[in-house]
Scaffold this motif. Sequence first.
Motif, PDB file in Angstrom:
ATOM      1  N   GLY A 515       0.809  -1.213   0.000  1.00 32.36           N
ATOM      2  CA  GLY A 515       0.000   0.000   0.000  1.00 32.36           C
ATOM      3  C   GLY A 515       0.843   1.264   0.000  1.00 32.36           C
ATOM      4  O   GLY A 515       0.529   2.226  -0.729  1.00 32.36           O
ATOM      5  N   VAL A 516       1.896   1.295   0.794  1.00 25.15           N
ATOM      6  CA  VAL A 516       2.774   2.472   0.831  1.00 25.15           C
ATOM      7  C   VAL A 516       3.454   2.667  -0.521  1.00 25.15           C
ATOM      8  O   VAL A 516       3.576   3.801  -1.018  1.00 25.15           O
ATOM      9  CB  VAL A 516       3.818   2.326   1.956  1.00 25.15           C
ATOM     10  N   TYR A 517       3.885   1.573  -1.133  1.00 20.83           N
ATOM     11  CA  TYR A 517       4.537   1.667  -2.442  1.00 20.83           C
ATOM     12  C   TYR A 517       3.575   2.233  -3.490  1.00 20.83           C
ATOM     13  O   TYR A 517       3.939   3.112  -4.281  1.00 20.83           O
ATOM     14  CB  TYR A 517       5.042   0.286  -2.860  1.00 20.83           C
ATOM     15  N   ARG A 518       2.344   1.742  -3.479  1.00 17.15           N
ATOM     16  CA  ARG A 518       1.362   2.229  -4.463  1.00 17.15           C
ATOM     17  C   ARG A 518       1.021   3.697  -4.207  1.00 17.15           C
ATOM     18  O   ARG A 518       0.761   4.449  -5.156  1.00 17.15           O
ATOM     19  CB  ARG A 518       0.103   1.372  -4.390  1.00 17.15           C
ATOM     20  N   LYS A 519       1.000   4.097  -2.951  1.00 14.60           N
ATOM     21  CA  LYS A 519       0.741   5.498  -2.639  1.00 14.60           C
ATOM     22  C   LYS A 519       1.835   6.393  -3.218  1.00 14.60           C
ATOM     23  O   LYS A 519       1.553   7.465  -3.787  1.00 14.60           O
ATOM     24  CB  LYS A 519       0.660   5.675  -1.123  1.00 14.60           C
ATOM     25  N   ALA A 520       3.080   5.946  -3.114  1.00 16.26           N
ATOM     26  CA  ALA A 520       4.191   6.716  -3.685  1.00 16.26           C
ATOM     27  C   ALA A 520       4.081   6.793  -5.201  1.00 16.26           C
ATOM     28  O   ALA A 520       4.374   7.840  -5.808  1.00 16.26           O
ATOM     29  CB  ALA A 520       5.518   6.075  -3.274  1.00 16.26           C
ATOM     30  N   VAL A 521       3.652   5.715  -5.823  1.00 21.81           N
ATOM     31  CA  VAL A 521       3.482   5.717  -7.283  1.00 21.81           C
ATOM     32  C   VAL A 521       2.421   6.730  -7.696  1.00 21.81           C
ATOM     33  O   VAL A 521       2.585   7.466  -8.688  1.00 21.81           O
ATOM     34  CB  VAL A 521       3.106   4.297  -7.769  1.00 21.81           C
ATOM     35  N   VAL A 522       1.323   6.817  -6.943  1.00 20.33           N
ATOM     36  CA  VAL A 522       0.262   7.779  -7.257  1.00 20.33           C
ATOM     37  C   VAL A 522       0.765   9.208  -7.083  1.00 20.33           C
ATOM     38  O   VAL A 522       0.518  10.081  -7.937  1.00 20.33           O
ATOM     39  CB  VAL A 522      -0.973   7.520  -6.369  1.00 20.33           C
ATOM     40  N   LEU A 523       1.476   9.458  -5.992  1.00 15.81           N
ATOM     41  CA  LEU A 523       2.023  10.800  -5.763  1.00 15.81           C
ATOM     42  C   LEU A 523       2.970  11.208  -6.877  1.00 15.81           C
ATOM     43  O   LEU A 523       2.971  12.368  -7.330  1.00 15.81           O
ATOM     44  CB  LEU A 523       2.741  10.839  -4.410  1.00 15.81           C
ATOM     45  N   GLN A 524       3.779  10.261  -7.330  1.00 17.57           N
ATOM     46  CA  GLN A 524       4.708  10.542  -8.420  1.00 17.57           C
ATOM     47  C   GLN A 524       3.956  10.871  -9.704  1.00 17.57           C
ATOM     48  O   GLN A 524       4.331  11.798 -10.437  1.00 17.57           O
ATOM     49  CB  GLN A 524       5.620   9.341  -8.633  1.00 17.57           C
ATOM     50  N   ALA A 525       2.899  10.125  -9.985  1.00 18.07           N
ATOM     51  CA  ALA A 525       2.113  10.391 -11.191  1.00 18.07           C
ATOM     52  C   ALA A 525       1.400  11.735 -11.124  1.00 18.07           C
ATOM     53  O   ALA A 525       1.144  12.364 -12.151  1.00 18.07           O
ATOM     54  CB  ALA A 525       1.094   9.267 -11.401  1.00 18.07           C
ATOM     55  N   GLN A 526       1.085  12.185  -9.906  1.00 20.77           N
ATOM     56  CA  GLN A 526       0.416  13.475  -9.724  1.00 20.77           C
ATOM     57  C   GLN A 526       1.409  14.624  -9.594  1.00 20.77           C
ATOM     58  O   GLN A 526       1.022  15.734  -9.217  1.00 20.77           O
ATOM     59  CB  GLN A 526      -0.476  13.414  -8.483  1.00 20.77           C
TER      60      GLN A 526
END
Length: 719
Positions: A515-526
């Motif tokens: 979950g933390v990894y996916r959250k970082a991926v979303v932040l990076q995409a945004q």
Amino acid sequence: MMTNGVVHANLFGIKDWVTPYKIAVLVLLNEMGRTGEGAVSLVERRKLNQLLLPLLQGPDITLSKLYKLIEESCPQLANSVQIRIKLMAEGELKDMEQFFDDLSDSFSGTEPEVHKTSVVGLFLRHMILAYSKLSFSQVFKLYTALQQYFQNGEKKTVEDADMDREDGEKQMEKEELDVSVREEEVSCSGPLSQKQAEFFLSQQAALLKNDETKALTPASLQKELNNLLKFNPDFAEAHYLSYLNNLRVQDVFSSTHSLLHYFDRLILTGAEGKSNGEEGYGRSLRYAALNLAALHCRFGHYQQAELALQEAIRIAQESNDHVCLQHCLSWLYVLGQKRADSYVLLEHSVKKAVHFGLPRAFAGKTANKLMDALKDSDLLHWKHSLSELIDISIAQKTAIWRLYGRSTMALQQAQMLLSMNSLESLNAGVQQNNTESFAVALCHLAELHAEQGCFAAAGEVLKHLKDRFPPNSQHAQLWMLCDQKIQFDRAMNDGKFHLADSLVTGITALNGIEGVYRKAVVLQAQNQMTEAHKLLQKLLTYCQKLKNTEMVISVLLSVAELYWRSSSPTIAMPVLLEALALSKEYRLQYLASETVLNLAYAQALTLLHMAIEPILADGAVLDKGRTMFLVSKCQVASAASYDPVKKAEALEAAIQNLSEAKNYFAQVDCRERIRDVAYFQARLYHALGKTQERNHCAMIFRQLHQELPAHGVPLINHL
């Protein structure tokens, strides 16, 4: 003593006692003996014989249900049984007395109807003996209970007849009523006999293991178990089934309480020692510690789990119990994933395992050496017919091949596991192999199909998982996480970052690291680079402490991509080289190829050829598209120094590779990257002077650019 129409004198001394239901079964047996061979066809008699065993062994059921079962096998005999029971219930007490007196005639003559040592003969003798020991008052209470049993059955029969006359719209309500009545039948039958209780427990335990959907609901099953334990608190098997049942609802206190009671009763009653001599006592102790460790690990109590596991290993080594040690090693691996300091215990146990004939495996070994170690373990499993360990081994191979980046081999292993027939004999109608291994294999299948863009097939697999493992079952979290991850990837590919962000909460609840990894991926995409970088650095430190190598490499790749998108390629190079070194050290070919793919962005075509073949052979569709996109970029960059003719040929080849990349992206509905390809194609067509093709690509780019959020960096500066 009498409870719910059940007459019994001493629950611990008598294995069987007379109930109204058993009187009905006795009537059925008596009618089968009186009916001539010509009156009942061979097919009907065969069905009746198949019906007898569950009737004799199973719990008491309502009279209407009994009538229905007999009628399905032989309608003529069902009518005769109904008439005999009605005459007895509406008659006098002497009719029941006469019936039991006539039962003894079944064993008389030179060719008796029933042999004394047969299953039916033993049942008849037990009932005759139990009835003869009843006092007059108990006989009167039994007859009163028989009358009530008959009246309740008549009422239910009338209700069923009324429901049959209703329209088809009410049919679903009838089926729901039947299910609820079926659960009430067991709970209203009073205490079970020893044989009935053993049959009930073994049946429910098999259903919980292989097909939880067909077992009683947690509340109904616990009610039955409490009823059993009320009359026999030392019934060890009932305590263990209560432990399994409490695990279904994640009740840590009740499950621990039931587990401890099970092994206390098992040791105090000497049940294990009777069958296994002195070994039985030690066997109970080591498996008690092993189960306690598994329980603590399941609820996140890792320190207590490690202490219990050390105790189980010590006792198992003293007893030279290979099977118990295999289970211990499996749980050591699970603990190693949860706690960093548990790896010390795991490495020590692997060194000791050679003395017990167990295979050894070390991190970083090549696939052939690791598979050889698993092969040695499989030989032991097959030799001793340990079907559950065989399933676990194949599931592990599936995961290992995916870790190595060999999707074809992983798919083959998953299909092999799903097509295997269980070595254990189960009752008819029981769905076999509803175990954790099969849930893992099905989740791998869903992810493999999703990686290739076959979302419809992945959805079918997930639908099957949901039916096979309901949300309240113990392995439901596996498919829940798989489903959330697939939805997340689809949302990211489609540029719906807000939807992907909403899925992060569910993923975190099921797997915190993921979950933390996916959250970082979303932040990076945004384009929230600072927040994403902080989150990735914390996750990297935590995963390095846990020695979660796969996630460490994935985080390093995300950090490198963050640097690329921030126009800092020089900082990204050391990060990528670190990821590449880890991938090579642990033989993770697919992650190594993905790392080389990122390095190739800076090192051009020479380095790219090292990674392109594994990715096109076993990679996900999205990675195939990224690879072809990068190839076209490298072709354009290398064509800068060519003469005009060769340069035009190179640009044409790049356009073809871009079209192939766009096809890959379209398979997974990755519109964000399709937009990038359209932009790049428009630039190349403009350089070649092809106005019509350029305008077409520009129109596609404009449509997608209006729908999707814009990047914070130039479109062609990131992979």
